[in-house]
Design a protein around this motif. Structure first.
Motif, PDB file in Angstrom:
ATOM      1  N   LEU A   1       0.849  -1.190   0.000  1.00  0.00           N
ATOM      2  CA  LEU A   1       0.000   0.000   0.000  1.00  0.00           C
ATOM      3  C   LEU A   1       0.882   1.236   0.000  1.00  0.00           C
ATOM      4  O   LEU A   1       1.803   1.342   0.809  1.00  0.00           O
ATOM      5  CB  LEU A   1      -0.900   0.027   1.235  1.00  0.00           C
ATOM      6  N   ASN A   2       0.589   2.153  -0.896  1.00  0.00           N
ATOM      7  CA  ASN A   2       1.373   3.384  -0.973  1.00  0.00           C
ATOM      8  C   ASN A   2       0.415   4.576  -1.008  1.00  0.00           C
ATOM      9  O   ASN A   2      -0.316   4.768  -1.979  1.00  0.00           O
ATOM     10  CB  ASN A   2       2.252   3.368  -2.235  1.00  0.00           C
ATOM     11  N   ASN A   3       0.395   5.344   0.106  1.00  0.00           N
ATOM     12  CA  ASN A   3      -0.478   6.522   0.220  1.00  0.00           C
ATOM     13  C   ASN A   3      -1.945   6.150   0.020  1.00  0.00           C
ATOM     14  O   ASN A   3      -2.715   6.865  -0.624  1.00  0.00           O
ATOM     15  CB  ASN A   3      -0.071   7.614  -0.792  1.00  0.00           C
ATOM     16  N   PHE A   4      -2.341   5.027   0.569  1.00  0.00           N
ATOM     17  CA  PHE A   4      -3.702   4.499   0.372  1.00  0.00           C
ATOM     18  C   PHE A   4      -4.481   4.604   1.681  1.00  0.00           C
ATOM     19  O   PHE A   4      -4.087   4.033   2.699  1.00  0.00           O
ATOM     20  CB  PHE A   4      -3.627   3.040  -0.075  1.00  0.00           C
ATOM     21  N   GLY A   5      -5.581   5.346   1.661  1.00  0.00           N
ATOM     22  CA  GLY A   5      -6.404   5.489   2.861  1.00  0.00           C
ATOM     23  C   GLY A   5      -5.601   6.077   4.010  1.00  0.00           C
ATOM     24  O   GLY A   5      -4.942   7.103   3.885  1.00  0.00           O
ATOM     25  N   ALA A   6      -5.661   5.404   5.164  1.00  0.00           N
ATOM     26  CA  ALA A   6      -4.932   5.873   6.346  1.00  0.00           C
ATOM     27  C   ALA A   6      -3.460   5.491   6.318  1.00  0.00           C
ATOM     28  O   ALA A   6      -2.707   5.838   7.225  1.00  0.00           O
ATOM     29  CB  ALA A   6      -5.582   5.303   7.612  1.00  0.00           C
ATOM     30  N   TYR A   7      -3.034   4.759   5.269  1.00  0.00           N
ATOM     31  CA  TYR A   7      -1.649   4.270   5.200  1.00  0.00           C
ATOM     32  C   TYR A   7      -0.795   5.260   4.409  1.00  0.00           C
ATOM     33  O   TYR A   7      -0.735   5.230   3.171  1.00  0.00           O
ATOM     34  CB  TYR A   7      -1.608   2.884   4.543  1.00  0.00           C
TER      35      TYR A   7
END
Length: 660
Positions: free
Chosen positions: A8-14
């Motif tokens: 995950l890269n800059n996805f949602g809260a991540y």
């Protein structure tokens, strides 16, 4: 199929890049469970959405999407601190059979905050090389290994289980998945294809006049289908307008509030509050004046009062000394006379007299050292002075302090109200803000009304299309009289009947196997294994009926909430086993309202056996300390992760380990 890695890269809260190993093995030994722990709102559902989105893209059934268009949904998924030029990415790696060989795949979907044309970009790497053909036909390929229709039977959450547990029959989405899973949709598709063929042959059999009638009906159907498409597009457009109207209404309400409209509307109430505070202030000030008219001002001379107390004590002591001196002189004379009477020596009497004289001098010096008395205070007056300075004054000082605190609080409240009144909009500006807010609310109401009307018109056209198709079919049946094509059409009718019979028997065969699997799974999960002897699946609605060991119907209402959930899980588990597909299972918030005994059975029996790969996303109250110990002792866990949410920056990080 096995999921091996999720990135995950800059996805949602991540925020930033997070690489998560999903391979169900540890030190070369296979263990089925990948466990994620996280509190509510910590990013568990976001992980599930990432898997769905990677596999199905625009078709994915993700949480929180609602009626959002795909582009708006992708924008919503971008981490809020991501810069406009930065990219949001999901990478899902897995292993599956391709061309009869076990191969590796990596799906990458990428987009920016405002994606071009409202879409993401997708790339497919197979065996470490880009596969452009697979990339162009990805939707068709993923349907061959994990069809979207059955994905909810393998990627599901606790809320889905709760809903399934409470319903008498599965919802339409689950029914469609069951049909797809059991292969029943093939018979339906064949029936549709046969109807298309029959329609073509009916046209060949009709006379010119009859053909004209058929063509007229078909033209009518096309016209209404075109109108239905326009109505459908209008519904979509109105839904977008309604969304924008809601946003505009929210902005108008916010502006009304932030620019003093709300305060202006409350001006009379605020002014009334201020008048009440002024009245309270005057009342407290009057109480303070009453105190000031008593002994309270003495508090200004605390030092003098203390000195007066010391001086008063000294003067009272001197008075006591003077009163005692005459008594002492009288006693001394009696003592000396007594000594002469008893015949003591002159020398002894002289020494005693010297001692008495010295003591009298010492007492006189003490009296003289205190100086002259200028207060001339009596004992009663001194006690009255002490009562006033120590008791009454102290009490009134406390009362005065309380009144001053109350006055300060009143003053603070009045300042706050004055500030609010200062921020209040002028009457002209208030009227302008109120009208803008009313217009926005009216626009929302109008959009809702237009949308309801458009939906009604669209539904009406759908009904008219169905009616016209039925009319076409009935009319075509009446005009057939050609031998050759008649034979084909008659044969199609017979095949349709045979196909219907085949579907019924196939359904019964499949459902019989499904019933056995559900029964076995349910009895395996229940701690009261003798409660249910057989689970029967209805061939039309796929609803479940339970029978006890005596063959009597067991009403579903007699099951506890936890037992109903176990039945729903057994239903999903049985479907997965009947499908014959070796697919991973992912479960979000899996334990719901289960009591301790049912929870233990699910932990010990279902999770380690549900599939070769089981991804669990749990809170600390579902898979707690006791449950995690059980799973570790069973050596069922391959990897443990903890999703830690930082409320200050709104970010979630993925760390190794669990809550305990």
């Amino acid at each position: 199929m096995i999921f091996t890695e999720l990135v995950l890269n800059n996805f949602g809260a991540y925020a930033g890049r997070h690489v998560i190993n999903l391979r169900p093995e540890n030190n070369g030994t296979m263990h089925p469970i990948i466990l994620f722990g996280g509190m509510n709102g910590g990013g568990k559902t976001t992980l599930m959405d990432a898997i769905r989105l990677a596999l199905y893209g625009q078709r994915a059934k993700c949480s929180g999407r609602g009626n959002l268009g795909y582009g708006d949904f992708l924008t919503q998924l971008v981490n809020r601190q991501t810069l406009p030029e930065q990219t949001t990415e999901i990478e899902l790696s897995f292993e599956s059979i391709f061309d009869n060989h076990w191969q590796t795949f990596k799906i990458t979907r990428a987009w920016k905050r405002y994606p071009a044309e409202g879409k993401d970009s997708i790339s497919i790497i197979r065996q470490d090389g880009y596969d452009s053909n697979l990339q162009e036909n990805w939707d068709e390929y993923i349907e061959s290994i994990l069809p979207l229709g059955i994905s909810n039977l393998f990627l599901f959450d606790g809320e889905q289980v709760k809903e399934l547990a409470e319903l008498d029959a599965p919802p339409p989405s689950v029914v469609d998945a069951i049909n797809s899973l059991l292969g029943l949709e093939l018979a339906e598709k064949l029936a549709v294809d046969l109807e298309v063929l029959a329609s073509r042959k009916r046209k060949d059999l009709a006379s010119k006049a009859q053909l004209a009638t058929i063509e007229e009906i078909e033209a009518k159907i096309k016209e209404k289908e075109k109108a239905e498409k326009i109505a459908f597009d209008k519904v979509i457009s109105l839904e977008d307008r309604l969304k924008k109207a809601h946003q505009k209404s929210d902005r108008a309400s916010s502006k009304f509030r932030t620019e003093g409209g709300k305060i202006a509307a409350e001006r009379s109430s605020l002014e009334e509050q201020k008048n009440n505070l002024i009245a309270q202030q005057k009342k407290q000030q009057e109480q303070l004046r009453i105190l000031a008219a008593k002994t309270l001002p003495l508090g200004l001379i605390d030092n003098l009062l203390a000195d007066a107390e010391v001086t008063g004590k000294q003067e009272l002591k001197i008075q006591q000394f003077k009163q005692a001196q005459s008594l002492i002189d009288e006693r001394d004379e009696k003592l000396l006379a007594y000594l002469k009477d008893i015949g003591t020596s002159e020398e002894y009497n002289t020494k005693v007299q010297f001692f008495i004289e010295e003591e009298n001098k010492s007492l006189e010096n003490t009296i003289n050292s205190h100086g002259s008395a200028y207060l001339e205070i009596t004992e009663d007056e001194f006690q009255q002075f002490i009562s006033i300075s120590k008791n009454k004054l102290s009490l009134q000082q406390k009362q005065a302090k309380d009144i001053l605190n109350e006055l300060q609080q009143i003053s603070n409240e009045m300042d706050a109200i004055d500030k609010q009144l200062t921020l209040a909009a002028s009457p002209e500006e208030y009227d302008k803000l109120q009208k803008a807010k009313d217009r926005a609310v009216q626009a929302v109401s109008q959009c809702k009304s237009d949308l309801d009307l458009a939906k009604t018109q669209k539904n009406q056209l759908t009904l008219e299309i169905e009616k016209a198709k039925k009319e076409l079919k009935n009319y075509s049946q009446k005009i057939i009289d050609s031998d050759n094509n008649q034979h084909i059409v008659n044969s199609i009718t017979k095949v349709q009947k045979t196909l219907e019979l085949f579907k019924e028997k196939l359904t019964l065969k499949k459902l019989n196997k499904l019933e056995n699997e559900i029964t076995e799974c349910f009895r395996y999960l229940l701690y009261k294994s003798n409660l249910v002897y057989k689970v029967v699946v209805d061939s039309d609605s796929f609803s479940l009926s339970l029978y006890d060991p005596q063959g009597k119907l067991l009403p579903k209402q007699r099951l506890s909430a936890g037992e109903k959930q176990l039945l729903a899980i057994a239903f999903l588990w049985g479907l997965a086993r009947v499908s014959g597909k070796k697919l991973p299972i992912a479960i979000d918030t899996p334990l719901g309202r289960l009591d301790s005994s049912h929870r233990t059975n699910l932990i010990e029996r279902y999770f380690p056996s549900a599939s070769h790969q089981v991804i669990l996303l749990s809170t600390d109250t579902e898979i707690g300390e006791k449950e995690i110990v059980t799973l570790r002792e069973q050596e069922a866990i391959a990897r443990e992760y903890l999703l830690e949410y930082n409320a200050d920056n709104g970010h979630t990080t993925v760390n190794s380990g669990y809550f305990w």
